[in-house]
Design an enzyme around this catalytic site. Structure first.
Site, PDB file in Angstrom:
ATOM      1  N   CYS A   1       4.643   9.285   0.298  1.00 39.35           N
ATOM      2  CA  CYS A   1       3.242   9.686   0.321  1.00 39.35           C
ATOM      3  C   CYS A   1       3.045  10.746  -0.743  1.00 39.35           C
ATOM      4  O   CYS A   1       3.691  11.778  -0.714  1.00 39.35           O
ATOM      5  CB  CYS A   1       2.861  10.238   1.692  1.00 39.35           C
ATOM      6  SG  CYS A   1       1.178  10.867   1.711  1.00 39.35           S
TER       7      CYS A   1
ATOM      8  N   ASN B   1       9.456   4.468   3.091  1.00 41.33           N
ATOM      9  CA  ASN B   1       9.255   3.953   4.442  1.00 41.33           C
ATOM     10  C   ASN B   1      10.579   3.333   4.863  1.00 41.33           C
ATOM     11  O   ASN B   1      11.409   2.994   4.028  1.00 41.33           O
ATOM     12  CB  ASN B   1       8.226   2.810   4.419  1.00 41.33           C
ATOM     13  CG  ASN B   1       6.828   3.303   4.246  1.00 41.33           C
ATOM     14  OD1 ASN B   1       6.393   3.572   3.136  1.00 41.33           O
ATOM     15  ND2 ASN B   1       6.113   3.417   5.329  1.00 41.33           N
TER      16      ASN B   1
ATOM     17  N   ARG C   1       0.829  -1.213   0.000  1.00 38.28           N
ATOM     18  CA  ARG C   1       0.000   0.000   0.000  1.00 38.28           C
ATOM     19  C   ARG C   1       0.862   1.261   0.000  1.00 38.28           C
ATOM     20  O   ARG C   1       0.965   1.949  -0.988  1.00 38.28           O
ATOM     21  CB  ARG C   1      -0.952  -0.013   1.209  1.00 38.28           C
ATOM     22  CG  ARG C   1      -2.063   1.032   1.153  1.00 38.28           C
ATOM     23  CD  ARG C   1      -1.667   2.446   1.505  1.00 38.28           C
ATOM     24  NE  ARG C   1      -1.142   2.592   2.870  1.00 38.28           N
ATOM     25  CZ  ARG C   1      -0.684   3.740   3.360  1.00 38.28           C
ATOM     26  NH1 ARG C   1      -0.676   4.835   2.614  1.00 38.28           N
ATOM     27  NH2 ARG C   1      -0.194   3.795   4.581  1.00 38.28           N
ATOM     28  N   ASP C   2       1.550   1.521   1.100  1.00 34.57           N
ATOM     29  CA  ASP C   2       2.304   2.775   1.212  1.00 34.57           C
ATOM     30  C   ASP C   2       3.429   2.812   0.185  1.00 34.57           C
ATOM     31  O   ASP C   2       3.782   3.870  -0.339  1.00 34.57           O
ATOM     32  CB  ASP C   2       2.877   2.900   2.638  1.00 34.57           C
ATOM     33  CG  ASP C   2       3.079   4.339   3.075  1.00 34.57           C
ATOM     34  OD1 ASP C   2       2.733   5.249   2.303  1.00 34.57           O
ATOM     35  OD2 ASP C   2       3.586   4.551   4.185  1.00 34.57           O
TER      36      ASP C   2
ATOM     37  N   HIS D   1       4.799   4.048  12.777  1.00 39.37           N
ATOM     38  CA  HIS D   1       4.992   3.919  11.319  1.00 39.37           C
ATOM     39  C   HIS D   1       6.023   4.980  10.930  1.00 39.37           C
ATOM     40  O   HIS D   1       5.746   6.168  11.096  1.00 39.37           O
ATOM     41  CB  HIS D   1       3.623   4.187  10.666  1.00 39.37           C
ATOM     42  CG  HIS D   1       3.616   4.320   9.184  1.00 39.37           C
ATOM     43  ND1 HIS D   1       3.021   3.381   8.368  1.00 39.37           N
ATOM     44  CD2 HIS D   1       4.076   5.281   8.352  1.00 39.37           C
ATOM     45  CE1 HIS D   1       3.123   3.761   7.114  1.00 39.37           C
ATOM     46  NE2 HIS D   1       3.759   4.914   7.071  1.00 39.37           N
TER      47      HIS D   1
ATOM     48  N   HIS E   1       9.042   6.670   8.257  1.00 38.84           N
ATOM     49  CA  HIS E   1       9.776   6.809   6.998  1.00 38.84           C
ATOM     50  C   HIS E   1      11.202   7.180   7.387  1.00 38.84           C
ATOM     51  O   HIS E   1      11.474   7.477   8.554  1.00 38.84           O
ATOM     52  CB  HIS E   1       9.119   7.881   6.128  1.00 38.84           C
ATOM     53  CG  HIS E   1       7.804   7.440   5.558  1.00 38.84           C
ATOM     54  ND1 HIS E   1       7.552   7.355   4.218  1.00 38.84           N
ATOM     55  CD2 HIS E   1       6.667   7.029   6.171  1.00 38.84           C
ATOM     56  CE1 HIS E   1       6.316   6.914   4.022  1.00 38.84           C
ATOM     57  NE2 HIS E   1       5.744   6.707   5.195  1.00 38.84           N
TER      58      HIS E   1
HETATM   59  N1  COA Z   1     -13.731   4.736  -3.345  1.00 40.30           N
HETATM   60  C1  COA Z   1     -13.896   5.056  -4.639  1.00 40.30           C
HETATM   61  N2  COA Z   1     -14.229   6.270  -5.064  1.00 40.30           N
HETATM   62  C2  COA Z   1     -14.433   7.206  -4.138  1.00 40.30           C
HETATM   63  C3  COA Z   1     -14.280   6.948  -2.764  1.00 40.30           C
HETATM   64  C4  COA Z   1     -13.907   5.649  -2.372  1.00 40.30           C
HETATM   65  N3  COA Z   1     -13.724   5.330  -1.097  1.00 40.30           N
HETATM   66  N4  COA Z   1     -14.542   8.077  -2.076  1.00 40.30           N
HETATM   67  C5  COA Z   1     -14.848   9.009  -2.985  1.00 40.30           C
HETATM   68  N5  COA Z   1     -14.774   8.497  -4.227  1.00 40.30           N
HETATM   69  C6  COA Z   1     -14.985   9.187  -5.501  1.00 40.30           C
HETATM   70  C7  COA Z   1     -16.319   9.855  -5.587  1.00 40.30           C
HETATM   71  O1  COA Z   1     -17.281   8.990  -6.102  1.00 40.30           O
HETATM   72  C8  COA Z   1     -16.061  11.003  -6.503  1.00 40.30           C
HETATM   73  O2  COA Z   1     -15.999  10.538  -7.831  1.00 40.30           O
HETATM   74  P1  COA Z   1     -16.544  11.415  -9.066  1.00 40.30           P
HETATM   75  O3  COA Z   1     -15.619  12.606  -9.129  1.00 40.30           O
HETATM   76  O4  COA Z   1     -16.396  10.500 -10.226  1.00 40.30           O
HETATM   77  O5  COA Z   1     -17.946  11.773  -8.711  1.00 40.30           O
HETATM   78  C9  COA Z   1     -14.638  11.434  -6.138  1.00 40.30           C
HETATM   79  O6  COA Z   1     -14.041  10.251  -5.575  1.00 40.30           O
HETATM   80  C10 COA Z   1     -14.613  12.547  -5.115  1.00 40.30           C
HETATM   81  O7  COA Z   1     -15.458  12.198  -4.029  1.00 40.30           O
HETATM   82  P2  COA Z   1     -15.719  13.130  -2.761  1.00 40.30           P
HETATM   83  O8  COA Z   1     -16.632  12.411  -1.846  1.00 40.30           O
HETATM   84  O9  COA Z   1     -16.097  14.504  -3.244  1.00 40.30           O
HETATM   85  O10 COA Z   1     -14.321  13.150  -2.051  1.00 40.30           O
HETATM   86  P3  COA Z   1     -13.175  14.234  -2.046  1.00 40.30           P
HETATM   87  O11 COA Z   1     -12.861  14.732  -3.395  1.00 40.30           O
HETATM   88  O12 COA Z   1     -13.459  15.198  -0.948  1.00 40.30           O
HETATM   89  O13 COA Z   1     -11.951  13.288  -1.599  1.00 40.30           O
HETATM   90  C11 COA Z   1     -11.217  11.309  -0.441  1.00 40.30           C
HETATM   91  C12 COA Z   1     -11.934  12.644  -0.361  1.00 40.30           C
HETATM   92  C13 COA Z   1     -10.785  10.965   0.980  1.00 40.30           C
HETATM   93  C14 COA Z   1     -12.156  10.269  -0.994  1.00 40.30           C
HETATM   94  C15 COA Z   1      -9.983  11.431  -1.374  1.00 40.30           C
HETATM   95  O14 COA Z   1      -9.273  12.583  -1.058  1.00 40.30           O
HETATM   96  C16 COA Z   1      -9.063  10.252  -1.261  1.00 40.30           C
HETATM   97  O15 COA Z   1      -9.432   9.132  -1.640  1.00 40.30           O
HETATM   98  N6  COA Z   1      -7.822  10.454  -0.796  1.00 40.30           N
HETATM   99  C17 COA Z   1      -6.837   9.404  -0.683  1.00 40.30           C
HETATM  100  C18 COA Z   1      -5.835   9.775   0.349  1.00 40.30           C
HETATM  101  C19 COA Z   1      -4.792   8.682   0.525  1.00 40.30           C
HETATM  102  O16 COA Z   1      -4.939   7.540   0.159  1.00 40.30           O
HETATM  103  N7  COA Z   1      -3.692   9.098   1.132  1.00 40.30           N
HETATM  104  C20 COA Z   1      -2.592   8.249   1.384  1.00 40.30           C
HETATM  105  C21 COA Z   1      -2.604   7.718   2.762  1.00 40.30           C
HETATM  106  S1  COA Z   1      -1.647   8.648   3.913  1.00 40.30           S
HETATM  107 ZN    ZN Z   2       3.684   6.120   5.352  1.00 40.94          ZN
END
Ligand code: COA
Ligand code: ZN
Length: 288
Positions: free
Chosen positions: A238, A247, A13-14, A205, A207
């Site tokens: 990240c 990491n 994942r990370d 956790h 890095h």
């Molecule tokens: N799985 C799949 N799609 C998802 C989802 C999920 N869990 N959550 C939201 N979406 C989709 C929505 O359907 C939407 O799609 P569209 O543009 O086609 O309509 C889009 O993502 C945006 O959704 P929204 O609810 O408005 O979320 P957002 O834009 O505020 O984003 C997160 C919030 C959290 C969903 C997004 O920022 C994210 O997934 N971030 C990942 C962060 C990450 O993994 N970081 C690393 C770990 S440290």
């Molecule tokens: Zn990390």
């Protein structure tokens, strides 16, 4: 008797979320199989996040259902909201990992909401995870140093960690997301938390940006923490934290723990072998 330290392998994942090239599902699967052969039993396999935010993990649903099932192995996945939980449950994830942040700036960059809003999103997720009888992990991102605000007040990290414990996280993981923490910061945060939580509810956790990952692990070990994340080969970073490279390599953590007389059940040389299927898709050298 030798003391056991639990390793949580977060490379799939990370690690892979930060690679510019997409790694095919078959290579990810072979990677995880190799990690299991190396003795790893807790593996953060993927994230059920928005595929637009992290295209590298867009295959989460297919990967999770294809992974080999063995009652000794637990697969973790990050879940940001109810939509992610739905996907994680359908794919039979074992451990649901929530993630929020010790700073507002990182929370916005990472999950596009305030810290308070992140907890609002967690409430229905936690309820359903509990009803499904699954285990829950909660990450505090940037618990020590934030790429946007610098050193984090230990009280802020402690506050978020305690809230995660309060809503029901079995394991609260303090993350040095950018790899710039210093051992005294680790000591400050964990010693505060240990006034309220037992060590078996806490993990670290790290890095390795500034080369202090093992010192930070030692600081936590000193306080009785016995659960640490690592990524095979030092993969990772990240995409939402500028300047966050890999990491800490799981092999280095494992060798360090063995040198210090701890048991992990993991063979570091087999972790290096496990990386073979993903090597053709990586842009940076791995730690062996
Ligand atoms: N799985 C799949 N799609 C998802 C989802 C999920 N869990 N959550 C939201 N979406 C989709 C929505 O359907 C939407 O799609 P569209 O543009 O086609 O309509 C889009 O993502 C945006 O959704 P929204 O609810 O408005 O979320 P957002 O834009 O505020 O984003 C997160 C919030 C959290 C969903 C997004 O920022 C994210 O997934 N971030 C990942 C962060 C990450 O993994 N970081 C690393 C770990 S440290
Ligand atoms: Zn990390």
């Amino acid at each position: 008797m030798t003391e056991f330290v639990q390793i949580v392998e977060v490379g799939p994942r990370d690690g892979l979320q930060n690679e510019p090239d997409l790694v095919p599902l078959s290579a990810k699967l072979a990677f995880v199989e190799g990690l299991i052969a190396a003795g790893l039993r807790e593996i953060e396999a993927t994230s059920f996040v928005s595929p637009k935010a992290v295209p590298q993990l867009a295959d989460a649903d297919d990967l999770m259902v294809t992974l080999p099932r063995n009652s000794a192995v637990c697969y973790h996945a990050l879940v940001p909201n109810e939509r992610g939980l739905e996907r994680a449950l359908t794919a039979k994830t074992d451990v649901i990992a929530l993630f929020t942040s010790a700073t507002e700036a990182f929370c916005q960059a990472n999950i596009r909401c305030t810290v308070a809003e992140s907890f609002e999103r967690f409430a229905p997720v936690v309820e359903r995870v509990r009803a499904a009888g699954l285990s829950l992990r909660g990450y505090v991102s940037v618990a020590f140093v934030c790429p946007f605000c610098g050193d984090v007040d230990p009280g802020a990290a402690v506050d978020i960690a305690l809230r995660l414990a309060e809503i029901g996280c079995d394991d609260v993981c303090l993350a040095d997301t950018v790899g710039r923490a210093r051992p005294e910061q680790v000591t400050a945060v964990f010693s505060q938390l240990l006034k309220t939580l037992s060590p078996d509810r806490l993990s670290l956790h790290v890095h390795d940006t500034d080369g202090r990952a093992l010192d930070n692990i030692d600081a936590a070990l000193e306080l009785g923490i016995r659960r640490f994340d690592g990524a095979a080969g030092g993969l990772g970073g990240c995409p939402f934290a500028p300047g966050a490279p890999g990491n800490v390599a799981t092999q280095r953590v494992v060798r360090h723990l063995h040198e210090r007389g701890f048991e992990t059940g993991v063979d570091p040389d087999l972790i290096t072998r496990a990386l073979d299927p993903v090597l053709p898709y990586l842009t940076r050298p791995v730690v062996t």
